[in-house]
Design an enzyme around this catalytic site. Structure first.
Site, PDB file in Angstrom:
ATOM      1  N   CYS A 141       0.609  -1.012   0.179  1.00  0.00           N
ATOM      2  CA  CYS A 141      -1.095   0.043   0.266  1.00  0.00           C
ATOM      3  C   CYS A 141       0.770   0.907   0.038  1.00  0.00           C
ATOM      4  O   CYS A 141       0.953   2.263  -0.322  1.00  0.00           O
ATOM      5  CB  CYS A 141      -0.895  -0.216   1.097  1.00  0.00           C
ATOM      6  SG  CYS A 141      -0.128   0.018   3.079  1.00  0.00           S
ATOM      7  N   HIS A 282      -1.756   0.679   7.256  1.00  0.00           N
ATOM      8  CA  HIS A 282      -2.179   0.761   6.126  1.00  0.00           C
ATOM      9  C   HIS A 282      -1.541   2.423   5.708  1.00  0.00           C
ATOM     10  O   HIS A 282      -1.748   3.291   6.307  1.00  0.00           O
ATOM     11  CB  HIS A 282      -2.808   0.709   5.458  1.00  0.00           C
ATOM     12  CG  HIS A 282      -3.792   0.770   4.721  1.00  0.00           C
ATOM     13  ND1 HIS A 282      -3.703  -0.013   3.427  1.00  0.00           N
ATOM     14  CD2 HIS A 282      -5.154   1.152   4.089  1.00  0.00           C
ATOM     15  CE1 HIS A 282      -4.511  -0.380   2.383  1.00  0.00           C
ATOM     16  NE2 HIS A 282      -5.183   0.713   2.732  1.00  0.00           N
ATOM     17  N   ASN A 302      -8.383   3.836  -2.233  1.00  0.00           N
ATOM     18  CA  ASN A 302      -7.868   3.016  -1.635  1.00  0.00           C
ATOM     19  C   ASN A 302      -7.216   1.849  -2.502  1.00  0.00           C
ATOM     20  O   ASN A 302      -7.414   2.680  -3.673  1.00  0.00           O
ATOM     21  CB  ASN A 302      -8.701   1.938  -0.646  1.00  0.00           C
ATOM     22  CG  ASN A 302      -8.145   1.125   0.136  1.00  0.00           C
ATOM     23  OD1 ASN A 302      -6.753   0.986   0.677  1.00  0.00           O
ATOM     24  ND2 ASN A 302      -8.377   0.709   0.857  1.00  0.00           N
TER      25      ASN A 302
END
Length: 350
Positions: A141, A282, A302
């Protein structure tokens, strides 16, 4: 544990309907290979059942009609531990000693402009945000977030459409403490890019191939055509969250680290609670905000695919450091286009 899961499944089915039918619908929708009657089917159905109970519990905490909604999605057959191991990462300890760019943590350099964007801003409407991507089984990520913010910054400055850059280049080539598909850090990644003057190439030149969860070896024999990060800012805005809005307004989308353990079940609405932000596990990109409604929120992009959340996005309440979103904010201050193949090191500065 297995007996408890079986009894829970039975009790749920009595109250809420045929669990097998619900689980079979899930299998069909998401293409799972589970065969009815097999041990794996029974186990995954019990995990699915636990997810349904968790959805109901979280939805019962809603305080208004704008609150987050939790329900069945592609992660509903995963335990919370499995989800965390596959999609979340551990924070790098003592990372300050790895910072290569001296300006990164110097507050005196974090100067903001004076642009005024009003009560709402969505950079997607200005065509500087590329499509939602999918990190798949790779805990990358951080790499996706960084290249997305670099490409959006250049798109904003140059007036050109965003060209997706290669997260795989960072995943495979950034040295320790970055750990490829096992995790990294957005501020350290930008620091490394500035120090090494790395040219981040297009995704179609260096495609993402870490979907299986394995970090591939670094490839350096590629055309040096892409974007070079020249300067960036990084700061904790827990006490002055309004400054995040000013930076988004002036510089465009920003990278942030968040606590996303509760995002496994998210299907819509605005996350307003049960997301304390204690552990930043994250990295995502804030592409805008909306303060005009009863519950102000950030618009967050995301990297779990378009089939998660709001077409790949999530709305996070503004003003309460929800999910730890204000703890580590990183933005691009200067970026240039480089084509060393044509100009042998010359560049086009914008």
């Amino acid at each position: 544990m297995i007996l408890w899961r079986f009894l829970a499944a039975v009790s749920f089915a009595v109250v809420y309907g045929d669990l097998n039918d619900n689980f079979d619908d899930f299998i069909l929708r998401y293409g799972r290979p589970y065969i009815r009657g097999s041990p794996e089917y029974a186990y995954r159905m019990s995990v699915f059942n636990e997810s349904l109970f968790r959805h109901r519990q979280r939805n019962s905490l809603a305080v208004n009609t704008w609150d987050a909604k939790f329900g069945v999605n592609k992660f509903s057959d995963m335990t919370q531990q499995e989800f965390a191991e596959q999609f979340l990462t551990n924070a790098i300890q003592d990372k300050d000693k790895y910072v290569y760019h001296s300006m990164t943590f110097n507050d005196s350099t974090l100067l903001y402009g004076t642009a005024t964007c009003g009560m709402s801003l969505d950079w997607r409407k200005q065509n500087i945000v590329a499509a939602v991507r999918n990190q798949e089984k790779c805990g990358s990520c951080w790499a996706f977030s960084v290249v997305e913010t670099v490409e959006s910054a250049y798109s904003k400055k140059s007036g050109t459409n965003p060209q997706p850059l290669s997260p795989q280049q960072l995943i495979s080539c950034e040295p320790k403490p970055a750990d490829g598909c096992k995790g990294g850090d957005i501020s350290l990644a930008m620091s490394w890019l500035v120090k090494t003057k790395t040219v981040v190439v297009a995704e179609n030149v260096y495609p993402f191939n870490g979907g299986s969860g394995d970090t591939k070896p670094c490839i350096t024999d590629i055309p040096q055509v892409g974007l070079r990060l020249l300067d960036f800012g990084k700061k904790n805005f827990q006490e002055t969250e309004k400054s995040i809005l000013e930076i988004i307004c002036d510089y465009g989308p920003v990278s942030v680290a968040v606590d996303a353990i509760s995002w496994q079940d998210y299907v819509g609405g605005i996350i307003q609670h049960h997301c304390p932000g204690g552990s930043l596990d994250h990295a995502v990109q804030i592409v805008g905000f909306d303060l005009s409604g009863p519950v102000p929120y950030y618009i967050v992009r995301n990297t779990w695919g378009k089939d998660w959340g709001l077409d790949g996005y999530v709305h996070i309440k503004y003003g309460d450091n929800m999910c730890g979103i204000a703890k580590e904010v990183v933005w691009v201050r200067d970026v240039e286009y480089v084509n060393e193949a044509e100009n042998r090191g010359s560049s086009k500065h914008v």
